[in-house]
Write a protein that holds these residues in place. Structure first.
Motif, mmCIF file in Angstrom:
data_model
loop_
_atom_site.group_PDB
_atom_site.id
_atom_site.type_symbol
_atom_site.label_atom_id
_atom_site.label_comp_id
_atom_site.label_asym_id
_atom_site.label_seq_id
_atom_site.Cartn_x
_atom_site.Cartn_y
_atom_site.Cartn_z
ATOM 1 N N ALA A 70 0.565 -0.966 -0.292
ATOM 2 C CA ALA A 70 0.075 0.395 0.108
ATOM 3 C C ALA A 70 0.888 1.202 -0.185
ATOM 4 C CB ALA A 70 -1.108 0.405 1.054
ATOM 5 N N ILE A 71 2.742 1.202 0.788
ATOM 6 C CA ILE A 71 3.099 2.272 0.581
ATOM 7 C C ILE A 71 3.738 2.648 -0.700
ATOM 8 C CG2 ILE A 71 5.002 3.015 1.955
ATOM 9 C CD1 ILE A 71 4.152 1.888 4.416
ATOM 10 N N GLU A 72 4.202 1.488 -0.983
ATOM 11 C CA GLU A 72 4.644 1.405 -2.593
ATOM 12 C C GLU A 72 3.252 1.770 -3.859
ATOM 13 O OE1 GLU A 72 5.932 -1.480 -6.040
ATOM 14 O OE2 GLU A 72 6.497 -1.556 -4.033
ATOM 15 N N THR A 73 2.537 2.281 -3.664
ATOM 16 C CA THR A 73 1.566 2.386 -4.124
ATOM 17 C C THR A 73 1.182 3.743 -4.357
ATOM 18 O OG1 THR A 73 0.436 -0.083 -4.171
ATOM 19 C CG2 THR A 73 -1.344 1.869 -5.467
ATOM 20 N N ALA A 74 0.933 3.849 -2.465
ATOM 21 C CA ALA A 74 1.049 6.127 -2.663
ATOM 22 C C ALA A 74 2.035 6.188 -2.772
ATOM 23 C CB ALA A 74 0.488 5.505 -0.574
ATOM 24 N N GLN A 75 3.413 5.737 -2.923
ATOM 25 C CA GLN A 75 4.615 6.493 -3.081
ATOM 26 C C GLN A 75 4.329 6.730 -4.620
ATOM 27 O OE1 GLN A 75 7.399 4.622 -1.728
ATOM 28 N NE2 GLN A 75 7.831 5.312 0.665
ATOM 29 N N GLU A 76 4.246 5.980 -5.920
ATOM 30 C CA GLU A 76 3.918 6.370 -7.870
ATOM 31 C C GLU A 76 2.509 6.824 -7.371
ATOM 32 O OE1 GLU A 76 2.923 1.340 -8.515
ATOM 33 O OE2 GLU A 76 4.580 1.413 -7.595
ATOM 34 N N ALA A 77 1.262 7.012 -6.592
ATOM 35 C CA ALA A 77 0.647 7.602 -6.388
ATOM 36 C C ALA A 77 0.515 9.483 -7.062
ATOM 37 C CB ALA A 77 -0.591 7.887 -5.755
ATOM 38 N N LEU B 13 1.438 11.882 -9.045
ATOM 39 C CA LEU B 13 0.982 13.640 -9.192
ATOM 40 C C LEU B 13 1.656 14.816 -8.677
ATOM 41 C CD1 LEU B 13 -1.641 15.657 -7.764
ATOM 42 C CD2 LEU B 13 -1.411 14.813 -5.473
ATOM 43 N N GLN B 14 3.053 14.825 -8.631
ATOM 44 C CA GLN B 14 3.969 15.940 -8.819
ATOM 45 C C GLN B 14 4.121 15.774 -9.594
ATOM 46 O OE1 GLN B 14 5.461 17.583 -5.780
ATOM 47 N NE2 GLN B 14 5.823 18.810 -7.513
#
Length: 95
Positions: free
Chosen positions: A73-80, A84-85
């Motif tokens: 979940a953290i990896e997915t959030a970091q990719e998102a 976004l950035q």
């Protein structure tokens, strides 16, 4: 569609999990493969629309070490966050 989206991989693993379990490690691994087969079954049935989305999660979690789902979940959030950035940066260049 009913089942078969993964060519019934779960049944092959379930069948092959009946190897000689003559050590504690082999016995534990055979039990783990039964859990993996259950997770693959549920994934296949969700993907074939026989089960609903999320119905596979409990069986998958039974196969995972503690913290693995959180790591994913953290990896997915970091990719998102990176995507976004990147979009924010692109929009600032267009001003």
């Amino acid at each position: 569609m009913s089942g078969g989206s993964m060519n019934y991989l779960y049944s092959k693993i379930e069948y092959e999990a009946n190897f000689l379990a003559n050590t504690p490690e082999r016995k534990a691994f055979a039990r783990h493969l039964v859990k993996v087969a259950k997770a693959l079954h549920d994934i296949e049935w969700v993907d074939s629309s026989d089960y609903g989305p999320g119905d596979e999660n409990e069986a998958i979690r039974a196969c995972l070490a503690p913290g693995m789902a959180l790591e994913a979940a953290i990896e997915t959030a970091q990719e998102a966050m990176k995507a976004l950035q990147d979009e924010i940066d692109r929009s600032l260049l267009c001003r």
